[in-house]
Motif scaffolding. Sequence first.
Motif, short mmCIF file in Angstrom:
data_model
loop_
_atom_site.label_atom_id
_atom_site.label_comp_id
_atom_site.label_asym_id
_atom_site.label_seq_id
_atom_site.Cartn_x
_atom_site.Cartn_y
_atom_site.Cartn_z
N LEU A 83 0.87 -1.17 0.00
CA LEU A 83 0.00 0.00 0.00
C LEU A 83 0.91 1.22 0.00
O LEU A 83 1.73 1.40 0.91
CB LEU A 83 -0.91 0.01 1.23
CG LEU A 83 -1.97 1.11 1.23
CD1 LEU A 83 -2.98 0.91 0.10
CD2 LEU A 83 -2.70 1.17 2.58
N ALA A 100 1.53 5.14 0.28
CA ALA A 100 0.97 6.41 0.77
C ALA A 100 1.23 7.47 -0.28
O ALA A 100 2.38 7.83 -0.55
CB ALA A 100 1.62 6.79 2.09
N LYS A 144 0.88 8.49 9.41
CA LYS A 144 1.44 7.72 8.29
C LYS A 144 1.93 6.34 8.73
O LYS A 144 1.63 5.32 8.11
CB LYS A 144 2.58 8.50 7.63
CG LYS A 144 2.13 9.74 6.87
CD LYS A 144 3.27 10.36 6.11
CE LYS A 144 2.80 11.59 5.31
NZ LYS A 144 2.49 12.73 6.18
N LEU A 149 -2.12 4.60 9.10
CA LEU A 149 -2.09 4.04 7.75
C LEU A 149 -1.44 2.66 7.73
O LEU A 149 -1.91 1.75 7.03
CB LEU A 149 -1.37 5.00 6.80
CG LEU A 149 -1.44 4.60 5.31
CD1 LEU A 149 -2.88 4.43 4.85
CD2 LEU A 149 -0.73 5.64 4.45
N LEU A 150 -0.37 2.48 8.49
CA LEU A 150 0.25 1.16 8.54
C LEU A 150 -0.71 0.14 9.16
O LEU A 150 -0.81 -1.00 8.69
CB LEU A 150 1.55 1.21 9.35
CG LEU A 150 2.27 -0.13 9.53
CD1 LEU A 150 2.59 -0.78 8.18
CD2 LEU A 150 3.53 0.04 10.36
N ALA A 195 -3.12 -0.83 6.50
CA ALA A 195 -2.48 -1.65 5.48
C ALA A 195 -2.38 -3.11 5.93
O ALA A 195 -2.70 -4.04 5.17
CB ALA A 195 -1.09 -1.10 5.15
N TYR A 207 -2.04 -6.19 3.31
CA TYR A 207 -0.82 -5.78 2.60
C TYR A 207 0.41 -6.22 3.39
O TYR A 207 0.39 -6.27 4.63
CB TYR A 207 -0.81 -4.26 2.38
CG TYR A 207 -1.84 -3.80 1.38
CD1 TYR A 207 -1.56 -3.78 0.03
CD2 TYR A 207 -3.10 -3.39 1.81
CE1 TYR A 207 -2.52 -3.38 -0.89
CE2 TYR A 207 -4.07 -2.98 0.91
CZ TYR A 207 -3.77 -2.98 -0.45
OH TYR A 207 -4.72 -2.59 -1.36
N TYR A 259 3.42 -4.63 2.99
CA TYR A 259 4.24 -3.45 3.26
C TYR A 259 3.43 -2.17 3.07
O TYR A 259 2.46 -2.13 2.31
CB TYR A 259 5.44 -3.39 2.31
CG TYR A 259 6.41 -4.53 2.42
CD1 TYR A 259 7.34 -4.59 3.46
CD2 TYR A 259 6.40 -5.56 1.48
CE1 TYR A 259 8.24 -5.65 3.54
CE2 TYR A 259 7.28 -6.63 1.57
CZ TYR A 259 8.20 -6.65 2.60
OH TYR A 259 9.07 -7.71 2.68
N LEU A 260 3.91 -1.12 3.75
CA LEU A 260 3.53 0.25 3.46
C LEU A 260 4.73 0.91 2.80
O LEU A 260 5.87 0.65 3.19
CB LEU A 260 3.17 0.99 4.75
CG LEU A 260 2.89 2.50 4.62
CD1 LEU A 260 1.57 2.74 3.90
CD2 LEU A 260 2.88 3.16 6.00
N THR A 263 6.30 4.81 1.28
CA THR A 263 6.14 6.26 1.18
C THR A 263 7.20 6.82 0.25
O THR A 263 8.12 6.11 -0.16
CB THR A 263 6.26 6.95 2.57
OG1 THR A 263 7.65 6.98 2.97
CG2 THR A 263 5.42 6.24 3.63
#
Length: 355
Positions: free
Chosen positions: A7, A9, A104, A108-109, A112, A117, A119-120, A122
Amino acid sequence: MEKKRVLVAMSGGVDSSAAALLLQQQGYACDGAMLKLYSGEVEGTCCSADDADDARSVAYRLGMKFYIFNETERFARDVMDHFVAEYCAGHTPNPCIDCNRCLKFGALLERALVLGYDYLATGHYARVGYDPETGLYRLLRGRDRRKDQSYVLYQLTQHQLSHLLLPVGEFDKPAIRESAREAGLLNADKADSQDICFVPDGDYGRFLREYGHVEMTPGDFVDREGRVLGRHKGLPCYTTGQRKGLGVSAGRHVYVVRKNAADNTILLGDNEELYARELTACRVNWISGTAPTEPVAVTAKTRYSQMEAEAEVTPLPEGRMRVVFRQPQRAITSGQAVVLYDGDTVLGGGVIEDR
């Protein structure tokens, strides 16, 4: 072999868009996501409607799904409200670091991983390394030292690093823009966002009054001898090292040396008075997960834009530390971050509380 899912960002800027492009080229299965962080729509800042359109357009061109997650309440509580509280306490906070920690690489992690998912990713200019001998992940500077953003990532943990990809950290900015142009991404030449998203005009005083309902209490500018040099408009309107906009006629250049919330005064002095060799910091994060047991030689910096300097750091009880620089540093500011390095490796950092 099934592709690892990432995913990405996406802010609408070229760096996060290039991150998605690079990861696709490396064989990852990518989707994009943006966080809606605040209700205001201010053009030219992150999270605006235009940025969302740009991010969605890039995701569409790369054949990715695109999500927008609403995190306005968490952003208000953990970033904007904290920003107000810190300014009211006489500090100068860095809200981008708080946003990275709470939103973030927090909210968001979490999303994810819940969505399956692996991994995240950026668009930060930094790198993730792994040491097989210790089994530890490392946060490394970006290859392009002029764009290195490792300073604002010092609060990352081992868990977060194990699920984080930072592909643009291997490149410099011109190469990133060129790769975006070659892929036909519409934001390849888009200007970077430089402002705090919720204070795009830089008028912190207005934001504190309108959002935080902070009453600005005027007080005295004083010198070391306690002489009154003039009147200030309220502690939150000033920051350490400031010279312009003081409205004081002292016959020489004077600077904000310290803000004293206890008696609502601001100490002014010469440029030389801004230099100090020592500081204490709280809310310290050691990226390895373990604080050292004795003093450690490091390089450190107290502002994003400055060069790091040689120092010795001593861990203190209750998640604090003492940092002593070999040479005096200018305008060490409470509320800002001090970040520690060993070569290209970020050891950790903390929030400056005093000097």
